[in-house]
Design an enzyme around this catalytic site. Structure first.
Site, PDB file in Angstrom:
ATOM      1  N   ASN A  96       0.775  -0.837  -0.077  1.00 39.87           N
ATOM      2  CA  ASN A  96      -0.092  -0.279   0.202  1.00 39.87           C
ATOM      3  C   ASN A  96       0.938   1.098  -0.413  1.00 39.87           C
ATOM      4  OD1 ASN A  96      -2.717  -0.329   0.537  1.00 39.87           O
ATOM      5  ND2 ASN A  96      -2.578  -2.164   1.704  1.00 39.87           N
ATOM      6  N   ILE A 142      -1.995  -1.253  17.500  1.00 40.98           N
ATOM      7  CA  ILE A 142      -3.525  -0.487  18.253  1.00 40.98           C
ATOM      8  C   ILE A 142      -2.632   1.025  18.637  1.00 40.98           C
ATOM      9  CG2 ILE A 142      -5.542   0.208  19.106  1.00 40.98           C
ATOM     10  CD1 ILE A 142      -6.305  -3.184  18.606  1.00 40.98           C
ATOM     11  N   HIS A 193      -8.189  -0.529   5.311  1.00 41.57           N
ATOM     12  CA  HIS A 193      -8.561  -2.270   6.347  1.00 41.57           C
ATOM     13  C   HIS A 193      -9.248  -2.862   4.586  1.00 41.57           C
ATOM     14  CE1 HIS A 193      -9.398  -4.987   9.391  1.00 41.57           C
ATOM     15  NE2 HIS A 193     -10.808  -5.641   8.726  1.00 41.57           N
ATOM     16  N   ASP A 213     -11.020  -0.319  14.130  1.00 37.43           N
ATOM     17  CA  ASP A 213     -11.345  -0.195  13.025  1.00 37.43           C
ATOM     18  C   ASP A 213     -12.828   0.811  13.352  1.00 37.43           C
ATOM     19  OD1 ASP A 213      -9.262  -1.789  11.520  1.00 37.43           O
ATOM     20  OD2 ASP A 213     -10.319  -2.823  12.407  1.00 37.43           O
TER      21      ASP A 213
END
Ligand code: GAR
Length: 207
Positions: A20, A99, A116, A157
């Site tokens: 990505n 996280i 995600h 998320d």
């Protein structure tokens, strides 16, 4: 936060292969992203290939691990130091599998985006990352999956959704095959587009 050429300074945080990140760097080169520029790449995993991709593109790249920092707080402090040093206006989590604390996410409200590999609210939250997401989607037997780009808040998320793209699940898919299709058809497409849109919005707000 915004440089002399009126671009938002972007930091990309990675943990692994960095495909990505590569899509974002390519999008900066091809003119899909014009309102922002990647200024720094940070990995929380030593040896992450994303760091190599950054170096190849001539972008400063750093590895900061929680283990070496000693605590989550110290880790985040070191990340913040790098972000401030590079006057970062947008933090992009591109396969960043750690996280972040509420202290961190609230400090950068609407200035952190994440990708995600599912259609949130399916297969997301704590424990759902990387290949595990696709394993869960196949185990459930869904016929459509996809990817979601969202703002990051204190809920894993759980932040506001910005863009989503659906991808077909095919008969006989393995988690690896499905992961690749989701990346090619959704992630590498919507992530650069979203980053451009968010950077353009940040620039408009500055006017
Ligand atoms: C990507 O599929 C990304 O969506 C996922 O990890 C992979 C990283 O690949 N992220 C998550 O699961 C976050 N919860 P990359 O390092 O090649 O970009």
């Amino acid at each position: 936060m915004v440089d002399r050429n009126q671009k938002v300074n972007i930091a990309v945080l990675v943990s692994g292969g960095g495909t990505n990140l590569q899509a974002i760097l390519d999008a900066c080169g091809s003119g899909i992203i014009t309102s922002g520029e990647v200024r720094v790449v940070i990995s929380n995993k030593a040896g992450a290939y994303g760091l190599e991709r950054a170096k190849k593109a001539g972008i400063p790249a750093f590895c900061i691990t929680r283990k070496e920092a000693g605590s989550q707080e110290a880790f985040e402090e070191q990340v913040i130091e790098k972000l401030e040093e590079h006057e970062i206006g947008l933090i992009v989590l591109a396969g960043f599998l750690s996280i972040l604390s509420e202290e961190f996410t609230s400090r950068y409200d609407h200035r952190i985006v994440n990708i995600h590999p599912s259609l949130i609210p399916s297969f997301c939250g704590s424990g759902y990352y990387g290949l595990k997401v696709h394993e869960a989607a196949l185990a459930k037997g869904v016929k459509v999956t996809g990817a979601t780009v969202h703002y990051v808040n204190e809920i894993p998320d759980g932040g506001e959704i910005i863009m989503q793209k659906a991808v077909e699940v095919k008969e006989g898919d393995t988690p690896e095959v499905l992961q690749r299709r989701v990346m090619e058809q959704a992630e590498w497409v919507i992530f650069p587009k979203t980053i451009e849109a968010v950077c353009a919005k940040i620039l408009r707000e500055k006017e």
